[in-house]
Scaffold this motif. Structure first.
Motif, PDB file in Angstrom:
ATOM      1  N   ASP A 260      -7.365  35.603  43.558  1.00 33.13           N
ATOM      2  CA  ASP A 260      -6.146  36.415  43.428  1.00 33.13           C
ATOM      3  C   ASP A 260      -5.582  36.410  42.018  1.00 33.13           C
ATOM      4  OD1 ASP A 260      -6.128  37.125  46.144  1.00 33.13           O
ATOM      5  OD2 ASP A 260      -5.085  35.280  46.701  1.00 33.13           O
TER       6      ASP A 260
ATOM      7  N   GLY B  76      -6.102  38.292  39.554  1.00 28.83           N
ATOM      8  CA  GLY B  76      -5.759  39.619  39.059  1.00 28.83           C
ATOM      9  C   GLY B  76      -4.354  40.059  39.424  1.00 28.83           C
ATOM     10  N   ASN B  77      -3.746  39.382  40.418  1.00 29.95           N
ATOM     11  CA  ASN B  77      -2.358  39.707  40.779  1.00 29.95           C
ATOM     12  C   ASN B  77      -1.373  39.352  39.674  1.00 29.95           C
ATOM     13  OD1 ASN B  77      -2.846  40.791  43.325  1.00 29.95           O
ATOM     14  ND2 ASN B  77      -2.722  38.799  44.349  1.00 29.95           N
ATOM     15  N   TYR B  78      -1.833  38.594  38.691  1.00 28.41           N
ATOM     16  CA  TYR B  78      -0.945  38.194  37.592  1.00 28.41           C
ATOM     17  C   TYR B  78      -1.128  39.061  36.354  1.00 28.41           C
ATOM     18  CZ  TYR B  78       0.329  34.279  40.487  1.00 28.41           C
ATOM     19  OH  TYR B  78       0.819  33.523  41.535  1.00 28.41           O
ATOM     20  N   HIS B  79      -1.962  40.081  36.471  1.00 30.71           N
ATOM     21  CA  HIS B  79      -2.075  41.084  35.399  1.00 30.71           C
ATOM     22  C   HIS B  79      -0.776  41.880  35.347  1.00 30.71           C
ATOM     23  CE1 HIS B  79      -3.403  44.775  33.356  1.00 30.71           C
ATOM     24  NE2 HIS B  79      -4.334  44.008  32.800  1.00 30.71           N
TER      25      HIS B  79
ATOM     26  N   ALA C  76      -0.332  44.606  37.924  1.00 26.63           N
ATOM     27  CA  ALA C  76      -0.074  44.104  39.278  1.00 26.63           C
ATOM     28  C   ALA C  76       1.356  43.604  39.401  1.00 26.63           C
ATOM     29  CB  ALA C  76      -1.056  42.991  39.617  1.00 26.63           C
TER      30      ALA C  76
ATOM     31  N   LEU D 119      -2.227  47.461  44.672  1.00 28.32           N
ATOM     32  CA  LEU D 119      -2.292  46.066  44.247  1.00 28.32           C
ATOM     33  C   LEU D 119      -3.670  45.473  44.513  1.00 28.32           C
ATOM     34  CD1 LEU D 119      -0.748  43.624  43.102  1.00 28.32           C
ATOM     35  CD2 LEU D 119      -0.119  43.035  45.451  1.00 28.32           C
TER      36      LEU D 119
ATOM     37  N   ASN E 122      -5.971  43.956  41.634  1.00 24.36           N
ATOM     38  CA  ASN E 122      -6.369  42.556  41.717  1.00 24.36           C
ATOM     39  C   ASN E 122      -7.884  42.418  41.610  1.00 24.36           C
ATOM     40  OD1 ASN E 122      -6.216  39.694  42.276  1.00 24.36           O
ATOM     41  ND2 ASN E 122      -6.866  40.156  44.357  1.00 24.36           N
ATOM     42  N   TYR E 123      -8.601  43.235  42.353  1.00 27.35           N
ATOM     43  CA  TYR E 123     -10.064  43.155  42.322  1.00 27.35           C
ATOM     44  C   TYR E 123     -10.604  43.508  40.934  1.00 27.35           C
ATOM     45  CZ  TYR E 123     -14.968  44.137  43.266  1.00 27.35           C
ATOM     46  OH  TYR E 123     -16.335  44.139  43.217  1.00 27.35           O
TER      47      TYR E 123
ATOM     48  N   THR F 261      -9.476  40.828  38.306  1.00 30.15           N
ATOM     49  CA  THR F 261     -10.130  39.538  38.563  1.00 30.15           C
ATOM     50  C   THR F 261     -11.562  39.580  38.054  1.00 30.15           C
ATOM     51  OG1 THR F 261      -8.759  39.010  40.499  1.00 30.15           O
ATOM     52  CG2 THR F 261     -10.902  37.947  40.366  1.00 30.15           C
TER      53      THR F 261
END
Length: 484
Positions: free
Chosen positions: A214, A216-219, A222, A247, A251-252, A255
């Motif tokens: 997960d 990529g959720n911190y890009h 996102a 999202l 994320n994918y 990541t």
């Protein structure tokens, strides 16, 4: 509750350090998460600098004058040096991530399968017991704990699963073939060299995938969805369908980009060309395997991605970050997992395998049971789930936390039968004939204060042991195994 010395056991302290290394936040900004966030923040700036250098080099090459040759040489050197700096930063992130994965394995694996299961149960249980079950910090603490928790589950699922039943892909098939002549469950003792290679080639990549799942959720893209356009919304709020879809895609994508560009393969240190080629081939294959796991977890069907996907779903429920988080419902986690299997989102056989490992009750869950010696059901006692592989999924293996309605720090192990477990409606109904005065009396003995008693059900179905676990003497729940 008696007031014992505060502090942590050595194991609890190690778990806290590990949690901080993975998703922690500190001024040093050196956790796996913080390094990823720093990469995301500087990614666009780095790309602009490289684009500018490339454009200027292309322009000077087209000019082709003697006057531009020196400038072109300098620009190419600057480009090479900058790429080397970026590569070195990626190498540092890759090395740190693999070291963290080795720390996890050291903490959750032992010399034998029994040792490994015990250490893994202790790690999972400690994570649960360190997590608040109510209040404003539930979501943020659970979010920090998820990568480590699902990573440990992924390892144990790998041990349990009949990998032959999965479409595992060429890489894993090849690695399993290398150890086919040995007993997988006793590989460490039969051939330590083969065990260490399997750890390096398979278990480390699996943990890397679980930790980065997960990230990529911190890009920034996102975070813009999660925080809203004004940046003021809760990142743990329920998203609408369009937001969630966007999202998941971000994320994918991010990541995968971070795995390839922000992590990459570890750099070889040495002078042997042959060793370097072998090393680079191994590291490249490991990176491809991590990519395969992450890609496969999106739509696992019958593939190896289930080993990542199913622990992800389990962890998302047990360590939920949703507003409707309800500790009492954690033993219902497999209802959601089997629903996902019915919808074709994951493999039912792999869900069965995880179910065999954990049973209904998560590690560290607070169970309330009627003891065998309770004449005419005049009391109940507290226990904590502390072991994996219960013989029956609805009969957890626990360590008792109270005896004769008094908290104790050195209880024995106990299999809590369904007929004695107040979590189940049938058992609770049988016990409900006890008069209210007696129930209030029990609550008074087992609650630390009046306000806590007011919040508790008169006949509670489970208890929340995080306060109990704050006492160092009560953290030694796994120091020995003796059944009653």
């Amino acid at each position: 509750m008696s007031k014992y010395l505060t502090g942590d056991t050595n194991f609890t302290a190690k778990v806290k350090i590990l949690l901080s290394k993975i998703y922690g936040r500190s001024p040093l900004k050196d956790s796996v998460l913080e390094r990823a966030i720093s990469y995301f923040e500087l990614e666009a700036l780095s790309q602009r600098k490289l684009d500018k250098l490339n454009n200027e080099i292309t322009r000077l090459v087209s000019v082709g004058s003697d006057k531009s040759k020196n400038k072109l040489t300098n620009l190419k050197r600057e480009q090479r040096d900058y790429l080397q700096v970026l590569r070195q930063q990626s190498n540092e992130r890759a090395q740190q991530l693999q070291l963290v994965c080795r720390d996890i394995i050291e903490l959750c694996e032992g010399e034998t399968r029994a040792d490994t299961n015990k250490k893994s149960a202790e790690l999972l249980g400690t994570i649960q017991l360190l997590s608040p079950t109510e209040g404003s910090k539930v979501a943020s603490v659970n979010e920090r704990s998820k990568p480590l928790y699902r990573g440990v589950l992924t390892l144990r699922l790998l041990d349990q699963i009949c990998l032959k039943t999965l479409s595992s892909g060429a890489y894993l098939t090849q690695e399993l073939a290398k150890i086919s002549e040995y007993d997988y469950q006793d590989l460490r003792n039969e051939n330590e060299t083969a065990y260490l290679e399997f750890v390096d080639h398979v278990k480390i990549p699996m943990l890397m995938a679980a930790i980065l799942q997960d990230i990529g959720n911190y890009h920034p893209d996102a975070q813009m969805i999660m925080q809203g356009s004004d940046g003021k919304k809760s990142v743990f709020r329920a998203l609408n369908v369009e937001e969630r879809k966007a999202l998941l895609q971000i994320n994918y994508r991010e990541t995968m980009k971070y795995l390839v560009n922000g992590i990459g393969v570890v750099m070889y240190l040495g002078n042997s060309k042959e060793e370097r080629n072998t090393f680079n081939k191994v590291e490249t294959n490991k990176l491809r395997f991590v990519k395969q796991l992450l890609k496969g977890s999106i739509q696992p069907k019958l593939g190896v991605g289930n080993i990542l996907k199913i622990p992800q779903i389990y962890t998302a429920i047990v360590l939920s970050t949703k507003d409707n988080y309800n500790y009492k419902l954690l033993p219902k986690v497999y209802q959601a997992l089997y629903q996902n299997a019915e919808r074709g989102n994951c493999c039912r056989g792999v869900v069965d395998s995880l179910y065999k490992i954990t049973g209904d009750f998560p590690q560290g869950f607070g169970v309330i049971y009627i003891p065998k010696d309770s004449d005419q059901n005049v009391r109940y006692e507290y226990a904590i789930v502390t072991q994996l592989y219960p013989e029956k999924p609805n009969e957890p293996i626990c360590r008792i936390a109270t005896r004769q309605l008094a908290f104790i720090g050195h209880g024995h192990d106990l299999v809590v039968k369904k007929t004695n477990n107040l979590y189940f409606v049938e058992t609770a109904k049988e016990f409900s004939s006890i008069n209210k005065e007696r129930l209030n009396e029990i609550l008074e003995l087992l609650s630390s204060n009046y306000l806590e008693r007011k919040k508790l059900d008169l006949l509670p179905r489970c208890w929340q042991p995080e306060e109990f676990f704050t006492q160092k003497i009560n953290q030694k729940l796994w120091n020995r195994m003796n059944y009653s």
